[in-house]
Enzyme design. Structure first.
Site, PDB file in Angstrom:
ATOM      1  N   ARG A  19    -115.494  26.763  19.685  1.00 13.57           N
ATOM      2  CA  ARG A  19    -116.823  26.479  19.142  1.00 13.57           C
ATOM      3  C   ARG A  19    -117.908  26.717  20.170  1.00 13.57           C
ATOM      4  O   ARG A  19    -119.014  27.096  19.839  1.00 13.57           O
ATOM      5  CB  ARG A  19    -116.906  25.031  18.663  1.00 13.57           C
ATOM      6  CG  ARG A  19    -116.069  24.721  17.466  1.00 13.57           C
ATOM      7  CD  ARG A  19    -116.258  23.272  17.066  1.00 13.57           C
ATOM      8  NE  ARG A  19    -116.058  22.393  18.207  1.00 13.57           N
ATOM      9  CZ  ARG A  19    -115.014  21.596  18.399  1.00 13.57           C
ATOM     10  NH1 ARG A  19    -114.078  21.545  17.496  1.00 13.57           N
ATOM     11  NH2 ARG A  19    -114.911  20.843  19.463  1.00 13.57           N
ATOM     12  N   HIS A  52    -112.509  24.830  10.250  1.00 14.32           N
ATOM     13  CA  HIS A  52    -111.081  25.181  10.248  1.00 14.32           C
ATOM     14  C   HIS A  52    -110.762  26.124   9.087  1.00 14.32           C
ATOM     15  O   HIS A  52    -110.068  27.127   9.257  1.00 14.32           O
ATOM     16  CB  HIS A  52    -110.200  23.937  10.102  1.00 14.32           C
ATOM     17  CG  HIS A  52    -110.245  22.995  11.245  1.00 14.32           C
ATOM     18  ND1 HIS A  52    -110.496  21.648  11.076  1.00 14.32           N
ATOM     19  CD2 HIS A  52    -110.052  23.172  12.575  1.00 14.32           C
ATOM     20  CE1 HIS A  52    -110.447  21.040  12.246  1.00 14.32           C
ATOM     21  NE2 HIS A  52    -110.184  21.946  13.179  1.00 14.32           N
ATOM     22  N   SER A  88    -113.767  17.662  14.035  1.00 11.78           N
ATOM     23  CA  SER A  88    -113.120  16.554  13.331  1.00 11.78           C
ATOM     24  C   SER A  88    -113.624  15.216  13.850  1.00 11.78           C
ATOM     25  O   SER A  88    -113.847  14.286  13.070  1.00 11.78           O
ATOM     26  CB  SER A  88    -111.600  16.639  13.494  1.00 11.78           C
ATOM     27  OG  SER A  88    -111.103  17.796  12.876  1.00 11.78           O
ATOM     28  N   LYS A 114    -101.183  10.009  20.435  1.00  6.55           N
ATOM     29  CA  LYS A 114    -102.562  10.062  19.969  1.00  6.55           C
ATOM     30  C   LYS A 114    -102.641   9.381  18.605  1.00  6.55           C
ATOM     31  O   LYS A 114    -101.877   9.701  17.703  1.00  6.55           O
ATOM     32  CB  LYS A 114    -102.975  11.544  19.859  1.00  6.55           C
ATOM     33  CG  LYS A 114    -104.417  11.781  19.573  1.00  6.55           C
ATOM     34  CD  LYS A 114    -104.675  13.291  19.586  1.00  6.55           C
ATOM     35  CE  LYS A 114    -106.085  13.597  19.179  1.00  6.55           C
ATOM     36  NZ  LYS A 114    -106.337  15.040  19.109  1.00  6.55           N
TER      37      LYS A 114
END
Length: 160
Positions: free
Chosen positions: A91, A18, A129, A42
């Site tokens: 990614r 990030h 993450s 979430k």
């Protein structure tokens, strides 16, 4: 006209990948707003305040960045902050389908906002993450994947 970009995400936690994208984006745009989502649906490992603090401490050397949290449609947040660009990190090819759908929906909601896809530098391509949280929970060393101050926050949170 000032070019403002938004880099949205949960940043739970912010990773070196990030930070890499934020640094690179800060060279392209006049201002980069790191927009941290407060998604009530979430559950997060870090609180919103911890995530904001972790991001701020990770990018404090960049003068043209701001860190804000939000709990609205991203396109509304972008409009409210005069942003023209949404930055999304890719990614792997597997990220593209979902990000492409989001980009299309955001364009339908606000045709004035463009999405820019950025890929991480090679050394950060496999960091996420969720993998950092898993390594942390299993007692592994997360030092190569997150800024030092973020590692400290994560370890303190894990011990609570």
């Amino acid at each position: 006209m000032k070019k403002i970009a938004i880099y949205p995400g949960s940043f739970d936690p912010i990773t070196n990948g990030h930070v890499d994208l934020i640094k690179r984006a800060s060279k392209i745009f006049d201002e980069v707003i790191i927009a941290i989502t407060q998604n009530a649906n979430k559950s997060s490992f870090l609180s919103i305040d911890q995530r904001v603090g972790a991001v701020e401490s990770s990018i404090k050397s960049l003068s043209n960045t701001r860190v804000l949290s939000f709990n609205s449609l991203l396109v509304d947040f972008a409009r409210d902050h005069d942003a023209q660009i949404i930055i999304r990190g890719l990614r792997a090819v597997s990220d593209f389908e979902y990000e492409f759908q989001l980009s299309g929906m955001n364009k339908r909601l606000n045709s004035e906002i463009e999405t820019l896809f950025m890929t991480p530098s090679e050394e950060f391509a496999n960091i996420s993450s969720s993998l950092v949280r898993e390594i942390l929970s299993l007692g592994g060393d997360i030092s190569p994947f997150v800024p030092a101050q973020v590692k400290t926050i994560l370890l303190e949170t894990l011990q609570k």
